[in-house]
Design a protein around this motif. Sequence first.
Motif, PDB file in Angstrom:
ATOM      1  N   GLU A 170       9.732  15.278  13.059  1.00  0.00           N
ATOM      2  CA  GLU A 170       8.935  16.407  13.537  1.00  0.00           C
ATOM      3  C   GLU A 170       7.729  15.960  14.351  1.00  0.00           C
ATOM      4  O   GLU A 170       6.981  16.789  14.874  1.00  0.00           O
ATOM      5  CB  GLU A 170       8.459  17.253  12.345  1.00  0.00           C
ATOM      6  CG  GLU A 170       9.549  18.057  11.660  1.00  0.00           C
ATOM      7  CD  GLU A 170      10.322  17.250  10.615  1.00  0.00           C
ATOM      8  OE1 GLU A 170      11.147  17.837   9.902  1.00  0.00           O
ATOM      9  OE2 GLU A 170      10.099  16.021  10.507  1.00  0.00           O
ATOM     10  N   GLY A 171       7.505  14.624  14.432  1.00  0.00           N
ATOM     11  CA  GLY A 171       6.426  14.096  15.253  1.00  0.00           C
ATOM     12  C   GLY A 171       5.116  13.851  14.525  1.00  0.00           C
ATOM     13  O   GLY A 171       4.092  13.576  15.169  1.00  0.00           O
ATOM     14  N   ASP A 172       5.134  13.915  13.200  1.00  0.00           N
ATOM     15  CA  ASP A 172       3.918  13.680  12.426  1.00  0.00           C
ATOM     16  C   ASP A 172       3.932  12.262  11.855  1.00  0.00           C
ATOM     17  O   ASP A 172       4.979  11.725  11.497  1.00  0.00           O
ATOM     18  CB  ASP A 172       3.800  14.692  11.284  1.00  0.00           C
ATOM     19  CG  ASP A 172       3.735  16.126  11.784  1.00  0.00           C
ATOM     20  OD1 ASP A 172       2.978  16.368  12.744  1.00  0.00           O
ATOM     21  OD2 ASP A 172       4.437  16.992  11.223  1.00  0.00           O
ATOM     22  N   SER A 173       2.756  11.663  11.739  1.00  0.00           N
ATOM     23  CA  SER A 173       2.677  10.318  11.166  1.00  0.00           C
ATOM     24  C   SER A 173       2.746  10.400   9.640  1.00  0.00           C
ATOM     25  O   SER A 173       2.395  11.409   9.029  1.00  0.00           O
ATOM     26  CB  SER A 173       1.380   9.634  11.596  1.00  0.00           C
ATOM     27  OG  SER A 173       0.259  10.357  11.131  1.00  0.00           O
ATOM     28  N   TYR A 174       3.213   9.310   9.037  1.00  0.00           N
ATOM     29  CA  TYR A 174       3.253   9.238   7.581  1.00  0.00           C
ATOM     30  C   TYR A 174       2.976   7.807   7.131  1.00  0.00           C
ATOM     31  O   TYR A 174       3.180   6.850   7.873  1.00  0.00           O
ATOM     32  CB  TYR A 174       4.617   9.699   7.039  1.00  0.00           C
ATOM     33  CG  TYR A 174       5.769   8.787   7.394  1.00  0.00           C
ATOM     34  CD1 TYR A 174       6.044   7.636   6.641  1.00  0.00           C
ATOM     35  CD2 TYR A 174       6.589   9.060   8.493  1.00  0.00           C
ATOM     36  CE1 TYR A 174       7.095   6.795   6.977  1.00  0.00           C
ATOM     37  CE2 TYR A 174       7.643   8.230   8.828  1.00  0.00           C
ATOM     38  CZ  TYR A 174       7.895   7.099   8.067  1.00  0.00           C
ATOM     39  OH  TYR A 174       8.924   6.257   8.403  1.00  0.00           O
ATOM     40  N   ARG A 175       2.491   7.685   5.898  1.00  0.00           N
ATOM     41  CA  ARG A 175       2.301   6.395   5.223  1.00  0.00           C
ATOM     42  C   ARG A 175       2.852   6.546   3.808  1.00  0.00           C
ATOM     43  O   ARG A 175       2.578   7.539   3.134  1.00  0.00           O
ATOM     44  CB  ARG A 175       0.819   6.009   5.127  1.00  0.00           C
ATOM     45  CG  ARG A 175       0.136   5.739   6.443  1.00  0.00           C
ATOM     46  CD  ARG A 175      -1.336   5.350   6.206  1.00  0.00           C
ATOM     47  NE  ARG A 175      -2.087   6.406   5.547  1.00  0.00           N
ATOM     48  CZ  ARG A 175      -2.497   6.380   4.276  1.00  0.00           C
ATOM     49  NH1 ARG A 175      -2.213   5.328   3.503  1.00  0.00           N
ATOM     50  NH2 ARG A 175      -3.191   7.380   3.767  1.00  0.00           N
ATOM     51  N   ALA A 176       3.628   5.571   3.358  1.00  0.00           N
ATOM     52  CA  ALA A 176       4.225   5.675   2.033  1.00  0.00           C
ATOM     53  C   ALA A 176       3.167   5.772   0.941  1.00  0.00           C
ATOM     54  O   ALA A 176       3.386   6.422  -0.084  1.00  0.00           O
ATOM     55  CB  ALA A 176       5.137   4.475   1.764  1.00  0.00           C
ATOM     56  N   ASN A 177       2.005   5.116   1.140  1.00  0.00           N
ATOM     57  CA  ASN A 177       0.954   5.142   0.127  1.00  0.00           C
ATOM     58  C   ASN A 177      -0.085   6.235   0.367  1.00  0.00           C
ATOM     59  O   ASN A 177      -1.195   6.179  -0.173  1.00  0.00           O
ATOM     60  CB  ASN A 177       0.274   3.770   0.025  1.00  0.00           C
ATOM     61  CG  ASN A 177       1.104   2.796  -0.801  1.00  0.00           C
ATOM     62  OD1 ASN A 177       1.933   3.198  -1.613  1.00  0.00           O
ATOM     63  ND2 ASN A 177       0.878   1.503  -0.595  1.00  0.00           N
ATOM     64  N   ASP A 178       0.291   7.243   1.160  1.00  0.00           N
ATOM     65  CA  ASP A 178      -0.535   8.442   1.304  1.00  0.00           C
ATOM     66  C   ASP A 178      -0.632   9.108  -0.072  1.00  0.00           C
ATOM     67  O   ASP A 178       0.383   9.390  -0.708  1.00  0.00           O
ATOM     68  CB  ASP A 178       0.134   9.382   2.309  1.00  0.00           C
ATOM     69  CG  ASP A 178      -0.630  10.676   2.519  1.00  0.00           C
ATOM     70  OD1 ASP A 178      -1.394  11.095   1.637  1.00  0.00           O
ATOM     71  OD2 ASP A 178      -0.424  11.306   3.577  1.00  0.00           O
ATOM     72  N   PRO A 179      -1.837   9.370  -0.584  1.00  0.00           N
ATOM     73  CA  PRO A 179      -1.975   9.954  -1.922  1.00  0.00           C
ATOM     74  C   PRO A 179      -1.198  11.256  -2.115  1.00  0.00           C
ATOM     75  O   PRO A 179      -0.667  11.503  -3.196  1.00  0.00           O
ATOM     76  CB  PRO A 179      -3.482  10.189  -2.051  1.00  0.00           C
ATOM     77  CG  PRO A 179      -4.098   9.167  -1.156  1.00  0.00           C
ATOM     78  CD  PRO A 179      -3.148   9.045   0.008  1.00  0.00           C
ATOM     79  N   VAL A 180      -1.118  12.082  -1.065  1.00  0.00           N
ATOM     80  CA  VAL A 180      -0.372  13.344  -1.185  1.00  0.00           C
ATOM     81  C   VAL A 180       1.112  13.065  -1.427  1.00  0.00           C
ATOM     82  O   VAL A 180       1.753  13.695  -2.277  1.00  0.00           O
ATOM     83  CB  VAL A 180      -0.560  14.206   0.073  1.00  0.00           C
ATOM     84  CG1 VAL A 180       0.354  15.435   0.031  1.00  0.00           C
ATOM     85  CG2 VAL A 180      -2.014  14.639   0.208  1.00  0.00           C
ATOM     86  N   LEU A 181       1.669  12.109  -0.687  1.00  0.00           N
ATOM     87  CA  LEU A 181       3.085  11.778  -0.846  1.00  0.00           C
ATOM     88  C   LEU A 181       3.334  11.079  -2.176  1.00  0.00           C
ATOM     89  O   LEU A 181       4.364  11.314  -2.826  1.00  0.00           O
ATOM     90  CB  LEU A 181       3.557  10.899   0.317  1.00  0.00           C
ATOM     91  CG  LEU A 181       3.431  11.500   1.715  1.00  0.00           C
ATOM     92  CD1 LEU A 181       4.120  10.603   2.752  1.00  0.00           C
ATOM     93  CD2 LEU A 181       3.999  12.917   1.780  1.00  0.00           C
ATOM     94  N   LEU A 182       2.413  10.220  -2.598  1.00  0.00           N
ATOM     95  CA  LEU A 182       2.562   9.546  -3.888  1.00  0.00           C
ATOM     96  C   LEU A 182       2.586  10.565  -5.030  1.00  0.00           C
ATOM     97  O   LEU A 182       3.413  10.465  -5.949  1.00  0.00           O
ATOM     98  CB  LEU A 182       1.419   8.555  -4.101  1.00  0.00           C
ATOM     99  CG  LEU A 182       1.427   7.301  -3.223  1.00  0.00           C
ATOM    100  CD1 LEU A 182       0.139   6.512  -3.432  1.00  0.00           C
ATOM    101  CD2 LEU A 182       2.635   6.422  -3.519  1.00  0.00           C
ATOM    102  N   ASP A 183       1.692  11.541  -4.973  1.00  0.00           N
ATOM    103  CA  ASP A 183       1.665  12.571  -6.010  1.00  0.00           C
ATOM    104  C   ASP A 183       2.975  13.358  -6.027  1.00  0.00           C
ATOM    105  O   ASP A 183       3.507  13.679  -7.098  1.00  0.00           O
ATOM    106  CB  ASP A 183       0.492  13.533  -5.778  1.00  0.00           C
ATOM    107  CG  ASP A 183      -0.861  12.904  -6.068  1.00  0.00           C
ATOM    108  OD1 ASP A 183      -0.890  11.820  -6.666  1.00  0.00           O
ATOM    109  OD2 ASP A 183      -1.878  13.513  -5.680  1.00  0.00           O
TER     110      ASP A 183
END
Length: 303
Positions: free
Chosen positions: A132-145
């Motif tokens: 979708e064109g958005d950046s991500y990081r595996a250790n992003d707190p939102v994604l970790l939660d």
Amino acid sequence: MIDALALPEPLLRRIGAAASEMMGSAPGMDFDFSAPAGEPALVPAESVSWRVFKNPVTLFIGGVAAVLLELAEPGVRDGVWQHSSFRTDALTRLRRTGLAAMMTVYGPRSRAEAMIAGVVRAHDRVAGITSEGDSYRANDPVLLDWVQATASYGFIRAYHFYAEPLSYRERDSALAEGAAVARLYGAVGAPRSEARMAALFAKMDARLVPSPIIHEFLEIMAKVPALPWVARPFQKMLLRAAVSLLPDPLIDRLGLEDRRLRGFERKLVRAVARMAERVPLLDSPPAKASERLGLPADWLWKR
């Protein structure tokens, strides 16, 4: 608690060894859960979690449900699909994930902490751009939660619906028991109660979207020999059991409405899960971890 099923010990050993293929072994990652003697796990032996994670049927169902929820979130979805070997070596990936789950619940604390630290370091290198064109990081707190929440949701809900009903207090306890593990992964906002789980699902709902990857995942899971040979005829049905654990509006949004359990299958899944609840798997991580703590190997099945 359902009484343990009395079977001849040689048969129990064969069943336990087969289940251990899924629950506690992976190429290059074999580990003896019975040592070192006396070392506690991250989660206490008397916990709800020790009961829940001993059932290989609901472990499989809950794990698949968790992955479906993760793949519905674009950052997690593309982080998994772009940076893992799932497409090319799904079986090894599944076994490594299964072993990680066993380690966090049953493994000796020192080994579990070392394993989690290694995962966190590996995730530091995982980043990219979603489709979708958005950046991500595996250790992003939102994604970790979200990842921690989906794992808890899948495993607890699968056990509750298919193996043995858990009271509201027991479900709250199971979520609270995962807090120490969640913190080690960096998921400091992972829900510790049913109420907080519901709040997180409501917060994340707008981020959950359909993707061809979700259907590709289910097709791979239908073909890979993920279960012990004796259970493989049920594999596609257990995948439908996993889909059926998702909230109904989300099932429809993801285009999975035709993958729900059929009426008669729900009773069959429950029968299989409840049978698994009664058979002590004497070579499995739960049994070996019990022995490590000076308890009988079949202690969990007799609680």
